[in-house]
Design an enzyme around this catalytic site. Sequence first.
Site, PDB file in Angstrom:
ATOM      1  N   LYS A 113       0.864  -1.190   0.000  1.00 18.43           N
ATOM      2  CA  LYS A 113       0.000   0.000   0.000  1.00 18.43           C
ATOM      3  C   LYS A 113       0.891   1.227   0.000  1.00 18.43           C
ATOM      4  O   LYS A 113       1.842   1.279   0.789  1.00 18.43           O
ATOM      5  CB  LYS A 113      -0.921   0.006   1.225  1.00 18.43           C
ATOM      6  N   GLU A 183      -9.441   7.448   3.228  1.00 20.17           N
ATOM      7  CA  GLU A 183      -9.359   7.691   4.677  1.00 20.17           C
ATOM      8  C   GLU A 183      -9.940   9.054   5.051  1.00 20.17           C
ATOM      9  O   GLU A 183      -9.639  10.065   4.413  1.00 20.17           O
ATOM     10  CB  GLU A 183      -7.890   7.585   5.157  1.00 20.17           C
TER      11      GLU A 183
HETATM   12  O1  KIV Z   1      -1.430   2.252   8.931  1.00 21.33           O
HETATM   13  C1  KIV Z   1      -2.586   1.798   8.891  1.00 21.33           C
HETATM   14  O2  KIV Z   1      -3.029   1.143   9.821  1.00 21.33           O
HETATM   15  C2  KIV Z   1      -3.382   2.088   7.697  1.00 21.33           C
HETATM   16  C3  KIV Z   1      -4.739   1.531   7.529  1.00 21.33           C
HETATM   17  C4  KIV Z   1      -5.647   1.299   8.605  1.00 21.33           C
HETATM   18  C5  KIV Z   1      -5.401   1.939   6.300  1.00 21.33           C
HETATM   19  O3  KIV Z   1      -2.895   2.739   6.832  1.00 21.33           O
END
Ligand code: KIV
Length: 278
Positions: A113, A183
């Site tokens: 991600k 988010e």
């Molecule tokens: O760092 C994290 O926990 C996140 C998610 C919850 C999307 O980026």
Amino acid sequence: MKKINTRYIQNAKLNSEKIAALTAYDYPTAKLIDEAGIEMIIVGDSLANVVLGYDDTNKISMNEMLIFTSAVSRAVQRAMIVCDMPFMSYQKSIESAMENIGNAIKSGANAVKIEGSGEYIESVIKRCSEIGIPVVAHIGFTPQSINAIGGHYIQGKTYDATVELLEKAKRLEASGAFAIVLELMPEECAKYITENLSIPTISCGAGHYCDGQVLVSDDVFGKFTGRKPTFARRYGDMQSLITECAKQYISDVKSGDFPSESETFHLEEKELKLLNIH
Ligand code: KIV
């Protein structure tokens, strides 16, 4: 057991089935939530705050992320594992981004991600998709840009901001992202984005119209000792459970109640005789 892949996640949107995601950072938690049926586990950089005690997610290093990603990967059989690329692990250059992203995959992640948008981020996503690394994009409130944003502010609060977020999301989708985290935004904004994208949207404080939801597991279990975000739901109270167990243990040690006979090993009689202990 069949491992969840990008096709499963994308089909969920097509079939209007909600995707359930949680963060996890350690072997036992990952094992339990995988066995419970969670579909996506994000090894979030929230690890910095909730596990390692940093005051800021930007302080976590790539090496730390890799240790926890590989612990999660050893535990999980079914869920898709997404390694959240930490601050400055992908922003410097395509070369260093690809090296770090490659290490995340080598440590057992099935996808990565990355936060943000714009030409550079799009080029990182394009490169990943050319070489077969699935990427989850992340827009709206992006914690790694906290210093520029100035605080935990809700994003996409106007028509213009919503249109702008959709534009960014569409470009990330065109670059090859297979899903996108939205988010901290009003749910109408997230709905507009969700309905105009073909990739699934995963809400983190973006309401219930997204194709899936993600929360920090320590918030869900009531384990994190810091402030719980208002959009998170607590399903348990591990803080009280841990405190209670620790207090009971201390008291049993002090009183001599622990260890009991069944928790104790003994020497055989003949050895006892030699030691002259009765
Ligand atoms: O760092 C994290 O926990 C996140 C998610 C919850 C999307 O980026």
